[in-house]
Design a protein around this motif. Structure first.
Motif, short mmCIF file in Angstrom:
data_model
loop_
_atom_site.label_atom_id
_atom_site.label_comp_id
_atom_site.label_asym_id
_atom_site.label_seq_id
_atom_site.Cartn_x
_atom_site.Cartn_y
_atom_site.Cartn_z
N ARG A 204 52.09 29.22 36.63
CA ARG A 204 51.42 28.03 37.16
C ARG A 204 52.25 26.78 36.91
N LEU A 205 52.74 26.63 35.70
CA LEU A 205 53.56 25.48 35.36
C LEU A 205 54.84 25.45 36.21
N GLY A 206 55.46 26.62 36.35
CA GLY A 206 56.68 26.70 37.16
C GLY A 206 56.44 26.30 38.61
N LEU A 207 55.34 26.77 39.18
CA LEU A 207 55.02 26.41 40.57
C LEU A 207 54.65 24.93 40.70
N GLN A 208 54.00 24.37 39.69
CA GLN A 208 53.69 22.94 39.73
C GLN A 208 54.98 22.11 39.70
N ILE A 209 55.90 22.49 38.83
CA ILE A 209 57.18 21.78 38.76
C ILE A 209 57.91 21.92 40.08
N PHE A 210 57.96 23.14 40.61
CA PHE A 210 58.60 23.39 41.90
C PHE A 210 57.93 22.56 43.00
N GLY A 211 56.60 22.49 42.97
CA GLY A 211 55.86 21.70 43.95
C GLY A 211 56.21 20.22 43.86
N PHE A 212 56.30 19.69 42.65
CA PHE A 212 56.65 18.28 42.49
C PHE A 212 58.09 18.00 42.93
N VAL A 213 59.01 18.93 42.66
CA VAL A 213 60.39 18.76 43.13
C VAL A 213 60.42 18.74 44.65
N CYS A 214 59.73 19.68 45.28
CA CYS A 214 59.67 19.71 46.75
C CYS A 214 58.98 18.47 47.30
N LEU A 215 57.94 18.00 46.62
CA LEU A 215 57.26 16.78 47.04
C LEU A 215 58.22 15.59 46.98
N ALA A 216 58.99 15.48 45.91
CA ALA A 216 59.95 14.38 45.78
C ALA A 216 61.01 14.44 46.89
N ILE A 217 61.52 15.64 47.16
CA ILE A 217 62.51 15.79 48.23
C ILE A 217 61.86 15.48 49.58
N GLY A 218 60.62 15.92 49.77
CA GLY A 218 59.91 15.64 51.01
C GLY A 218 59.71 14.15 51.23
N ILE A 219 59.34 13.44 50.18
CA ILE A 219 59.17 11.99 50.29
C ILE A 219 60.51 11.33 50.59
N ALA A 220 61.56 11.79 49.92
CA ALA A 220 62.90 11.25 50.20
C ALA A 220 63.29 11.53 51.65
N GLY A 221 62.89 12.69 52.17
CA GLY A 221 63.19 13.04 53.55
C GLY A 221 62.50 12.16 54.56
N VAL A 222 61.36 11.60 54.18
CA VAL A 222 60.67 10.66 55.07
C VAL A 222 61.46 9.36 55.14
N LEU B 164 64.95 8.95 54.06
CA LEU B 164 66.37 9.12 54.35
C LEU B 164 66.58 9.90 55.65
N PRO B 165 67.40 9.36 56.54
CA PRO B 165 67.68 10.12 57.77
C PRO B 165 68.53 11.35 57.46
N GLY B 166 68.23 12.42 58.14
CA GLY B 166 69.02 13.64 57.98
C GLY B 166 68.46 14.61 56.95
N LEU B 167 67.52 14.19 56.12
CA LEU B 167 66.92 15.08 55.14
C LEU B 167 65.59 15.57 55.69
N PRO B 168 65.40 16.88 55.82
CA PRO B 168 64.17 17.40 56.45
C PRO B 168 62.97 17.35 55.51
N GLY B 169 62.25 16.27 55.53
CA GLY B 169 61.13 16.08 54.62
C GLY B 169 59.96 17.00 54.85
N THR B 170 59.64 17.27 56.10
CA THR B 170 58.44 18.05 56.41
C THR B 170 58.50 19.46 55.81
N VAL B 171 59.64 20.09 55.88
CA VAL B 171 59.78 21.45 55.34
C VAL B 171 59.46 21.45 53.85
N PHE B 172 59.98 20.47 53.13
CA PHE B 172 59.73 20.41 51.69
C PHE B 172 58.28 20.08 51.38
N LEU B 173 57.64 19.28 52.22
CA LEU B 173 56.22 18.99 52.02
C LEU B 173 55.38 20.25 52.24
#
Length: 150
Positions: free
Chosen positions: A29-47, A49-58
């Motif tokens: 559970r902890l590992g998936l939460q950390i993974f989820g937050f990392v993907c969330l951060a990349i997804g927000i950055a993708g919104v 930054l141009p060229g970074l696919p945010g939706t996939v990470f969200l």
């Protein structure tokens, strides 16, 4: 560690019923939460930054939260900025046309940069471009808008 029965019950938001899988326990559970937050951060950055696919990470963050924290899953699913796109994907498997254009353009730019960066080593850009072409084909073949019910 026991789970609260309310944590495994179906959750509802808007007009669609969402049935979430049971939350994992402990380190998973902890590992998936950390993974989820990392993907969330990349997804927000993708919104931003141009060229970074945010939706996939969200979408991946939404999946990780569905297995590790129903509260975080529902927060992201109902989010005023990100929720609409995630709900459209979940309910109808729709990728908006703007997002398709942005994704294919970003992959094209990345392919050009790979070719320029590795002029004497064809297998690195070749392999990457082959994957990008397959992903682009999949993206382009998804519906761009919700089909009319009539």
């Amino acid at each position: 560690m026991t789970q609260n029965p309310a944590d495994t019950a179906p959750r509802s938001t808007d007009e669609t019923e969402i049935v979430l899988p049971a939350e994992l326990c402990g380190a998973a559970r902890l590992g998936l939460q950390i993974f989820g937050f990392v993907c969330l951060a990349i997804g927000i950055a993708g919104v931003i930054l141009p060229g970074l696919p945010g939706t996939v990470f969200l979408i991946v963050a939404l999946w990780a939260f569905s297995r590790s924290s129903h509260r975080l899953h529902l927060w992201l699913y109902s989010h005023p900025r990100f929720g609409a796109g995630l709900r459209a994907w979940h309910r109808h498997r729709v990728i908006p046309t703007k997002a398709k254009i942005a994704a294919v353009a970003a992959m094209s730019l990345a392919a050009a940069m790979l070719i320029a960066a590795f002029p004497s080593n064809a297998w690195i850009p070749g392999t990457s471009i082959a994957v990008m072409v397959a992903v682009a084909a999949w993206i382009v073949t998804r519906p761009g808008r919700i089909a009319d019910p009539s």
